[in-house]
Design an enzyme around this catalytic site. Structure first.
Site, PDB file in Angstrom:
ATOM      1  N   ASP A 173       0.810  -1.211   0.000  1.00 21.16           N
ATOM      2  CA  ASP A 173       0.000   0.000   0.000  1.00 21.16           C
ATOM      3  C   ASP A 173       0.846   1.264   0.000  1.00 21.16           C
ATOM      4  OD1 ASP A 173      -2.376  -1.332  -0.070  1.00 21.16           O
ATOM      5  OD2 ASP A 173      -2.888  -1.035   2.041  1.00 21.16           O
ATOM      6  N   LYS A 188      -4.084   3.348  -3.043  1.00 16.32           N
ATOM      7  CA  LYS A 188      -5.332   3.951  -3.507  1.00 16.32           C
ATOM      8  C   LYS A 188      -5.291   5.466  -3.369  1.00 16.32           C
ATOM      9  CE  LYS A 188      -8.082   0.046  -1.730  1.00 16.32           C
ATOM     10  NZ  LYS A 188      -7.233  -0.489  -0.652  1.00 16.32           N
ATOM     11  N   MET A 238      -7.104   9.064   9.620  1.00 15.51           N
ATOM     12  CA  MET A 238      -7.700   9.579   8.385  1.00 15.51           C
ATOM     13  C   MET A 238      -8.650  10.745   8.666  1.00 15.51           C
ATOM     14  SD  MET A 238      -8.373   5.960   6.383  1.00 15.51           S
ATOM     15  CE  MET A 238      -9.153   5.186   7.808  1.00 15.51           C
TER      16      MET A 238
END
Length: 246
Positions: A34, A56, A167
């Protein structure tokens, strides 16, 4: 068919990889990694392994996730041992559970190797104990980003002694404002730890009111901690020879 290892890469410092994670990474045929996996951690992998970046970007999460599902199945069915390498712990806001279930439903053997989450490592290394007798009886780890789902009801967390938000940088002002509206004090201590455990680590001390007013500049990725324990940081950091940054 071979095995897929769901491996937590930790918060960035390769010294914080578990012994088992290091051993497996040095032996696997394929590594799918990732965006938050550091170059230093990736360097631990088998030099002959196929390294595949599957990070992503915002807005493409679902499409890339399907590619990840397909890649894991394809490489495992071809007889390869596969490491699915995720920052922190694979099963804490990393969609590790979804990948585990997808592989299991398709008959692929999975082994989980837990990692040290930044939710735990970042505060501790910055001088913020998440629990402290007489100050914090417990903590909650919450995502600040719920794409495609109902938004977080921050009132649910108004009475938790210590909040650790992952996040949450983009929506930090909204989060802080929502918590104040739900009953948390504006002068409650808060801290952001950017890029924890790396050479680029930066710590920002603030109050919840500062954050709500948009007065705290922070870059992602960062761990957002709210609670009285954040006020212990200056003294604990000084005693532990941890640099206090402003």
């Amino acid at each position: 068919m071979s095995k897929v290892y769901l491996i937590g890469a930790g918060p960035g410092d390769p010294d914080l990889l578990t012994v088992k994670a290091q051993r497996v990474l040095r032996s696997v045929d394929v590594v799918l990694y990732d965006r938050l996996v550091s170059a230093e951690v990736l360097a631990v992998a088998n030099p002959s392994a196929e390294l595949i970046y599957v990070g992503k970007n915002e807005g493409e999460q679902d499409a890339v996730q399907q590619v990840i599902f397909d890649l894991m199945l394809d490489r495992a069915r071809a007889g390869n041992s596969v490491a699915r390498l995720k920052g922190g712990d694979a099963c804490i806001f990393g969609r590790g559970g979804e990948e585990w279930l997808h592989l299991a439903r398709n008959g692929v053997q999975v082994e989980v190797i837990p990692g040290i989450s930044s939710a735990l490592a970042a505060p501790a290394l910055a001088g913020v104990p998440l629990t402290y007798r007489g100050v914090s009886r417990g903590f909650a780890i919450v995502t600040g980003h719920c794409a495609g789902r109902d938004p977080v009801d921050w009132a649910d967390y108004a009475r938790v002694d210590t909040l650790v938000i992952l996040m949450g940088v983009k929506d930090r002002a909204h989060i802080a404002h929502s918590l104040i509206r739900a009953g948390r004090r504006e002068d409650e201590p808060a801290v952001f730890i950017e890029r924890a455990t790396t050479a680029e680590e930066r710590v920002r001390d603030a109050t919840l009111g500062d954050v709500a007013a948009g007065g705290v500049e922070v870059e992602s990725p960062a761990v957002f901690v709210i609670g009285a324990v954040a006020a212990l940081r200056a003294e604990l950091a000084a005693c532990a020879a941890v640099e206090v940054l402003s």
